[in-house]
Design a protein around this motif. Structure first.
Motif, PDB file in Angstrom:
ATOM      1  N   ALA A  66       0.799  -1.719   0.261  1.00 48.25           N
ATOM      2  CA  ALA A  66       0.027   0.293  -0.310  1.00 48.25           C
ATOM      3  C   ALA A  66       1.109   1.216   0.418  1.00 48.25           C
ATOM      4  O   ALA A  66       0.521   2.129  -0.618  1.00 48.25           O
ATOM      5  CB  ALA A  66      -1.149   0.130   1.366  1.00 48.25           C
ATOM      6  N   ARG A  67       1.995   1.117   0.805  1.00 48.87           N
ATOM      7  CA  ARG A  67       2.761   2.210   1.039  1.00 48.87           C
ATOM      8  C   ARG A  67       3.568   2.169  -0.804  1.00 48.87           C
ATOM      9  O   ARG A  67       3.477   3.409  -1.483  1.00 48.87           O
ATOM     10  CB  ARG A  67       3.215   2.217   1.751  1.00 48.87           C
ATOM     11  N   LEU A  68       4.018   1.154  -1.365  1.00 52.18           N
ATOM     12  CA  LEU A  68       4.149   1.613  -2.781  1.00 52.18           C
ATOM     13  C   LEU A  68       3.632   1.818  -3.452  1.00 52.18           C
ATOM     14  O   LEU A  68       3.909   2.871  -4.052  1.00 52.18           O
ATOM     15  CB  LEU A  68       4.882  -0.162  -3.114  1.00 52.18           C
ATOM     16  N   ALA A 121       9.898  -5.525  -1.124  1.00 56.02           N
ATOM     17  CA  ALA A 121       8.891  -4.343  -1.588  1.00 56.02           C
ATOM     18  C   ALA A 121       9.690  -3.575  -0.271  1.00 56.02           C
ATOM     19  O   ALA A 121       9.820  -2.107  -0.594  1.00 56.02           O
ATOM     20  CB  ALA A 121       7.496  -4.811  -0.576  1.00 56.02           C
ATOM     21  N   VAL A 122      10.424  -4.335   0.505  1.00 54.00           N
ATOM     22  CA  VAL A 122      11.218  -3.318   1.591  1.00 54.00           C
ATOM     23  C   VAL A 122      12.538  -3.225   0.787  1.00 54.00           C
ATOM     24  O   VAL A 122      13.181  -1.620   1.159  1.00 54.00           O
ATOM     25  CB  VAL A 122      11.129  -4.415   2.887  1.00 54.00           C
ATOM     26  N   GLU A 123      13.060  -3.505   0.468  1.00 58.88           N
ATOM     27  CA  GLU A 123      13.959  -3.083  -0.683  1.00 58.88           C
ATOM     28  C   GLU A 123      13.494  -1.953  -1.818  1.00 58.88           C
ATOM     29  O   GLU A 123      14.102  -0.579  -1.711  1.00 58.88           O
ATOM     30  CB  GLU A 123      14.640  -4.126  -1.546  1.00 58.88           C
ATOM     31  N   ARG A 124      12.354  -1.774  -2.256  1.00 61.30           N
ATOM     32  CA  ARG A 124      11.997  -0.530  -3.226  1.00 61.30           C
ATOM     33  C   ARG A 124      11.231   0.566  -2.171  1.00 61.30           C
ATOM     34  O   ARG A 124      11.640   1.798  -2.516  1.00 61.30           O
ATOM     35  CB  ARG A 124      10.887  -0.975  -3.786  1.00 61.30           C
ATOM     36  N   LEU A 125      11.145  -0.150  -0.803  1.00 63.04           N
ATOM     37  CA  LEU A 125      10.781   1.556  -0.224  1.00 63.04           C
ATOM     38  C   LEU A 125      12.139   1.554   0.474  1.00 63.04           C
ATOM     39  O   LEU A 125      12.261   3.504   1.008  1.00 63.04           O
ATOM     40  CB  LEU A 125       9.806   1.008   1.030  1.00 63.04           C
ATOM     41  N   ARG A 126      12.801   1.318   0.482  1.00 66.26           N
ATOM     42  CA  ARG A 126      13.795   1.936   1.213  1.00 66.26           C
ATOM     43  C   ARG A 126      14.991   2.679  -0.357  1.00 66.26           C
ATOM     44  O   ARG A 126      15.481   3.901   0.399  1.00 66.26           O
ATOM     45  CB  ARG A 126      15.065   0.819   1.485  1.00 66.26           C
ATOM     46  N   ASP A 127      14.700   1.902  -1.395  1.00 64.00           N
ATOM     47  CA  ASP A 127      15.549   2.696  -2.081  1.00 64.00           C
ATOM     48  C   ASP A 127      15.019   3.716  -2.764  1.00 64.00           C
ATOM     49  O   ASP A 127      15.825   5.223  -3.883  1.00 64.00           O
ATOM     50  CB  ASP A 127      16.444   1.522  -3.353  1.00 64.00           C
ATOM     51  N   GLY A 139      13.039   6.166  -0.094  1.00 68.97           N
ATOM     52  CA  GLY A 139      13.925   6.388   1.146  1.00 68.97           C
ATOM     53  C   GLY A 139      13.137   6.443   2.883  1.00 68.97           C
ATOM     54  O   GLY A 139      13.926   6.721   3.342  1.00 68.97           O
ATOM     55  N   ILE A 140      12.807   5.001   2.822  1.00 70.61           N
ATOM     56  CA  ILE A 140      12.437   4.832   4.047  1.00 70.61           C
ATOM     57  C   ILE A 140      13.130   4.423   4.616  1.00 70.61           C
ATOM     58  O   ILE A 140      13.236   3.016   4.169  1.00 70.61           O
ATOM     59  CB  ILE A 140      11.181   3.584   3.956  1.00 70.61           C
ATOM     60  N   PHE A 143       4.735   1.492  11.030  1.00 68.82           N
ATOM     61  CA  PHE A 143       4.734   1.783   9.815  1.00 68.82           C
ATOM     62  C   PHE A 143       3.590   2.527   9.752  1.00 68.82           C
ATOM     63  O   PHE A 143       3.575   3.290   8.943  1.00 68.82           O
ATOM     64  CB  PHE A 143       5.392   0.643   9.038  1.00 68.82           C
ATOM     65  N   LEU A 144       3.041   1.635  10.288  1.00 67.31           N
ATOM     66  CA  LEU A 144       0.879   2.393   9.833  1.00 67.31           C
ATOM     67  C   LEU A 144       1.196   4.216   9.936  1.00 67.31           C
ATOM     68  O   LEU A 144       1.074   4.967   9.850  1.00 67.31           O
ATOM     69  CB  LEU A 144       0.259   1.576  10.646  1.00 67.31           C
ATOM     70  N   GLU A 145       1.814   4.406  11.788  1.00 69.90           N
ATOM     71  CA  GLU A 145       2.053   5.401  12.030  1.00 69.90           C
ATOM     72  C   GLU A 145       2.276   6.411  11.745  1.00 69.90           C
ATOM     73  O   GLU A 145       2.023   7.439  11.336  1.00 69.90           O
ATOM     74  CB  GLU A 145       2.074   5.634  14.155  1.00 69.90           C
ATOM     75  N   GLU A 146       3.483   6.126  11.060  1.00 69.83           N
ATOM     76  CA  GLU A 146       4.797   7.333  10.703  1.00 69.83           C
ATOM     77  C   GLU A 146       4.980   7.360   8.828  1.00 69.83           C
ATOM     78  O   GLU A 146       4.671   8.224   8.396  1.00 69.83           O
ATOM     79  CB  GLU A 146       5.731   6.343  10.580  1.00 69.83           C
ATOM     80  N   GLU A 147       4.523   6.175   8.793  1.00 66.08           N
ATOM     81  CA  GLU A 147       5.057   6.154   6.706  1.00 66.08           C
ATOM     82  C   GLU A 147       3.499   5.395   6.116  1.00 66.08           C
ATOM     83  O   GLU A 147       3.429   6.169   4.889  1.00 66.08           O
ATOM     84  CB  GLU A 147       5.747   4.590   6.332  1.00 66.08           C
ATOM     85  N   LEU A 148       1.526   5.220   6.623  1.00 68.60           N
ATOM     86  CA  LEU A 148       1.105   5.498   5.924  1.00 68.60           C
ATOM     87  C   LEU A 148      -0.380   6.135   6.451  1.00 68.60           C
ATOM     88  O   LEU A 148      -1.188   7.330   5.702  1.00 68.60           O
ATOM     89  CB  LEU A 148       0.040   3.738   6.500  1.00 68.60           C
TER      90      LEU A 148
END
Length: 345
Positions: free
Chosen positions: A75-77, A110-116, A119-120, A166-171
């Motif tokens: 969902a963040r992606l 998904a984690v790698e793409r969110l990081r790269d 910028g998460i 993650f929900l509180e900060e990123e979504l």
């Protein structure tokens, strides 16, 4: 989703195509709401207040927690671009996306793409916990899992802690309008339920000890969740465990007393700021075994019991001062001034 309508306030949303009468309820779980719903199921299965956690509860908690992780990360992606949820973004088409006819990326991808791309930052322990959960889920789903229930629950607790953050900060901050309102409403039973999950509580408190290091002298027990994670500031405070916050010294002082079964009559006048926000018996994280300090929720002044004396004139508490004979002066400066004879000019 476009074209959604609600057929009644306070009830579950139902998809009603324009111009068509409402019929049987339809599935309505857009990504964020879907992920929160999975978390609600996890909480229901792991809530030790309701009943003892049985192996079957743990099984479905793991399956639904893994589903929540996949849904919420993707969902963040989607907030970056819809093609990023494809296994191969280079071959993504809008037609396949709209029809949900494609193979999506793995949780690790998904984690790698969110990081790269987004910028998460992810901590190593968080990615390791996600990987361990995925293995537990695959074993349960396809082969059957034989493992220590406490170990599995502990790993699940780590991921639950991560997803809440993650929900509180990123979504949730990215949502707006009805979607934000729905997510906030759906999160209420999740936030309440996680307090009863021992593995979640242990994991979260361990992490918060590091985050709150150096603030022990300002950290006390939260009236809402009863964890020693409320960091106070002048006129308010924020609990780092449950997220409860206060922006008024009156409300935080009253709530703190109410949680102890006391009333607002126990609030006293602070000798430093002259505000009615001084409370006796406040225990801080830097001295949890102490009898408690006198603390002002307005200006953060803190006194030990022996540092203040009750004024013999007005009864307000005041720092002990020496009188002319070297003893403790029983009067506050205001009462002392009133008792002094006027000088003759």
């Amino acid at each position: 989703m476009d074209g959604e309508q609600s057929d009644g306030a306070g009830e579950g949303r139902r998809f009603v195509p324009p111009g068509r009468r409402s019929g049987l309820p339809q599935l309505d779980f857009p990504p964020v709401r879907n992920g929160i719903d999975y978390l609600a199921s996890v909480v229901e299965h792991l809530d030790e207040e309701e009943s003892a956690v049985e192996p079957r509860d743990l099984k479905y908690a793991v399956l639904h927690l893994q589903a929540a992780a996949e849904v919420l990360l993707k969902a963040r992606l989607l907030r970056e671009h819809w093609s990023l949820v494809f296994k191969d973004p280079g071959r993504a088409t809008r037609k396949d996306f709209d029809s949900a006819d494609f193979e999506s990326c793995s949780t690790g991808a998904a984690v790698e793409r969110l990081r790269d791309i987004a910028g998460i930052d992810f901590e190593k322990k968080e990615t390791e916990a996600l990987s361990a959960l995925a293995k537990d889920r695959n074993a349960l789903q396809h082969y059957g899992l034989t493992h220590s229930a406490h170990a599995v629950e502990a790993r699940a607790g780590k991921v639950l802690d991560f997803l809440m953050r993650f929900l509180e900060e990123e979504l949730l901050p990215l949502l707006s309008g009805p979607e934000r309102e729905t997510a906030a409403r759906d999160m209420v039973p999740v936030s309440d339920g996680v307090r009863n999950i021992s593995s979640f509580v242990t994991r979260r408190l361990n992490r918060l000890r590091g985050e709150l290091k150096g603030q022990e002298s300002l950290t006390l027990q939260c009236p809402d969740c009863e964890q020693m994670t409320l960091v106070v500031v002048p006129g308010g405070g924020l609990c780092h465990f449950c997220g409860a916050s206060w922006s008024s010294d009156e409300s935080i002082a009253f709530d703190y007393l109410e949680a102890r079964g006391e009333t607002e009559e126990q609030i006293q006048l602070c000798p430093q700021c002259d505000d009615y926000a001084l409370v006796e018996g406040v225990v801080f994280a830097d001295d949890p075994n102490a009898a408690g300090a006198l603390y002002c929720f307005a200006c953060t002044a803190r006194y030990t019991v022996g540092e203040l004396i009750s004024c013999a004139g007005c009864s307000r508490l005041w720092p002990i001062e020496a009188d002319e004979d070297g003893g403790a002066d029983p009067l506050c400066p205001e009462c002392r001034e009133q008792t002094q004879p006027e000088s003759i000019g």
